[in-house]
Design a protein around this motif. Structure first.
Motif, short mmCIF file in Angstrom:
data_model
loop_
_atom_site.label_atom_id
_atom_site.label_comp_id
_atom_site.label_asym_id
_atom_site.label_seq_id
_atom_site.Cartn_x
_atom_site.Cartn_y
_atom_site.Cartn_z
N ASP A 176 0.85 -1.19 0.00
CA ASP A 176 0.00 0.00 0.00
C ASP A 176 0.89 1.24 0.00
O ASP A 176 1.45 1.61 1.04
CB ASP A 176 -0.92 0.00 1.24
CG ASP A 176 -2.01 1.06 1.17
OD1 ASP A 176 -1.83 2.04 0.43
OD2 ASP A 176 -3.04 0.89 1.85
N PHE A 194 -0.40 4.17 2.39
CA PHE A 194 -0.13 3.92 3.81
C PHE A 194 1.35 4.09 4.11
O PHE A 194 1.72 4.67 5.14
CB PHE A 194 -0.59 2.51 4.20
CG PHE A 194 -0.28 2.15 5.61
CD1 PHE A 194 -1.05 2.63 6.66
CD2 PHE A 194 0.80 1.32 5.92
CE1 PHE A 194 -0.76 2.30 7.97
CE2 PHE A 194 1.10 0.99 7.23
CZ PHE A 194 0.32 1.48 8.25
N THR A 201 3.18 6.79 6.72
CA THR A 201 4.08 6.40 7.81
C THR A 201 5.45 7.04 7.70
O THR A 201 6.29 6.84 8.59
CB THR A 201 4.24 4.87 7.83
OG1 THR A 201 4.77 4.42 6.57
CG2 THR A 201 2.92 4.19 8.10
#
Length: 298
Positions: A159, A162, A166
Motif C-alpha cells: 500500500d 499507507f 508512515t
C-alpha cells in the motif's frame, strides 16, 4: 562427479544458484505490486546494452546492467507520472530496446546471431570467469536490498499511500525496486536468457503462494524453488543437451502445477482444523446450565 570436472559447468552451476536466489527474491515484490511482467520489459531493454557491449568491445554484462537500470528507472517514472499514453511509451521503450540490441550486435565486429541467441535464451558454455565475477557482485547487491530492506519494500508494495503516511520514502523505494529488478535481469540472462528471465521472477513466487500464507514463508519457499529449478535445469541441460533457459522455466511451471494440485486438500485440512478449534473454544466458553442452576438454588 563428471559434471563438476569441467570448468564451464562449474561456472554455470555457480551462476544458476545465484540466479535461483535473486530472481524470486525481487520477483516477490513485483508480484505484490502487480508488475509481474516488468522483468520481461527490462529484458527487452537490456538487449540494447548487450549489443552496445559488443559494439564497443566491452563487457556485455556490465553494459546491459547500465542500460537496464536506465530503462527500469524510465519505466518507473512513466508508471508514476504517465497518464493515458503511458502504456504506449512503455511499448515503444520495450520494442525499441529489443530492436536496438539486434541492430547493434549485427553492426559489431565480434557479435553474431549465435551471440544473440545465447543472451536471449541462455547458454551454459558461454559463461566466462568475468561473467561470474559480475554476476556475484550484482547478486550480492540484489540480496542486500531484498533482505535488508524487506520491511520497507513490503510496505510500499502492499500500500503506497499507507507507506507514504508512515513516512517512508515511497518514490525512492519504488526506484530502488526498479533498479534491483534491472540488476536481477542481467544476473539471470547468462543462464535463463533475457526473454525468459521474467518467468523465473514470477513462477516460483506464484508456486509458493499456493501453499503459504505469510510473506516471510513465501519469500523463503520461492527462493528454495528458484534455486532447485535452476540447478535441476542446468544439470538436465548438460546431460540432455537441451536449452537451459527453457528447461528451467518448464520445471518451474511443473512445480507450480504440483503445488496448485496440493493446495486444495491442504486448504480443506486447514479449514477443518480451524473449524475444530473454533468449536472447542465455543464449547469451553458455554457455561454448564446444571452448575448455574445449583448456584442459583443455593
Amino acid at each position: 562427479m563428471e559434471i563438476l570436472e569441467t570448468a564451464f559447468m562449474q561456472r554455470a552451476l555457480i551462476a544458476a544458484v545465484l540466479v535461483g536466489i535473486t530472481a524470486p527474491a525481487i520477483g516477490i515484490y513485483l508480484v505484490q505490486r502487480r508488475q509481474a511482467l516488468m522483468g520481461d520489459g527490462i529484458g527487452h531493454i537490456a538487449m540494447t546494452g548487450v549489443g552496445l557491449g559488443f559494439l564497443l568491445n566491452s563487457s556485455p554484462v556490465w553494459m546491459a546492467t547500465l542500460i537496464a537500470v536506465v530503462g527500469a528507472v524510465t519505466m518507473e517514472l512513466i508508471r508514476a507520472y504517465g497518464k493515458t499514453r503511458g502504456d504506449i511509451a512503455l511499448a515503444m521503450l520495450f520494442y525499441g530496446g529489443m530492436a536496438g540490441g539486434v541492430l547493434l550486435i549485427n553492426l559489431s565486429d565480434t557479435g553474431s546471431n549465435a551471440n544473440l541467441s545465447s543472451y536471449l535464451f541462455g547458454s551454459l558454455s558461454t559463461v566466462s570467469d568475468s561473467d561470474i565475477t559480475a554476476i556475484c557482485l550484482l547478486a550480492a547487491f540484489v540480496v542486500l536490498i531484498t533482505v535488508g530492506l524487506r520491511k520497507q519494500l513490503f510496505a510500499v508494495s502492499q500500500d503506497e499511500e499507507f507507506a507514504r503516511v508512515t513516512g517512508l520514502p515511497v518514490r525512492a523505494l519504488n526506484l530502488l525496486v526498479a533498479v534491483t529488478a534491472a540488476v536481477t535481469v542481467t544476473v539471470a540472462m547468462r543462464v535463463v536468457g533475457l526473454l525468459l528471465v521474467s518467468a523465473l521472477m514470477v513462477v516460483p513466487v506464484a508456486a509458493a503462494q499456493q501453499i503459504t500464507r505469510s510473506f516471510k514463508v513465501t519469500f523463503v519457499l520461492s527462493v528454495v524453488i528458484g534455486t532447485a529449478v535452476t540447478l535441476s535445469g542446468t544439470v538436465t541441460s548438460y546431460y540432455e543437451d537441451v536449452p537451459p533457459g527453457a528447461t528451467i522455466v518448464l520445471m518451474a511451471i511443473g512445480v507450480f502445477v504440483v503445488l496448485t494440485a496440493l493446495a486444495t486438500p491442504l486448504a480443506r485440512r486447514r479449514a477443518r482444523t480451524l473449524a475444530t478449534a473454533e468449536a472447542a473454544t465455543c464449547t469451553a466458553e458455554v457455561p454448564d446450565p446444571r452448575r448455574s442452576a445449583g448456584k442459583a438454588t443455593v
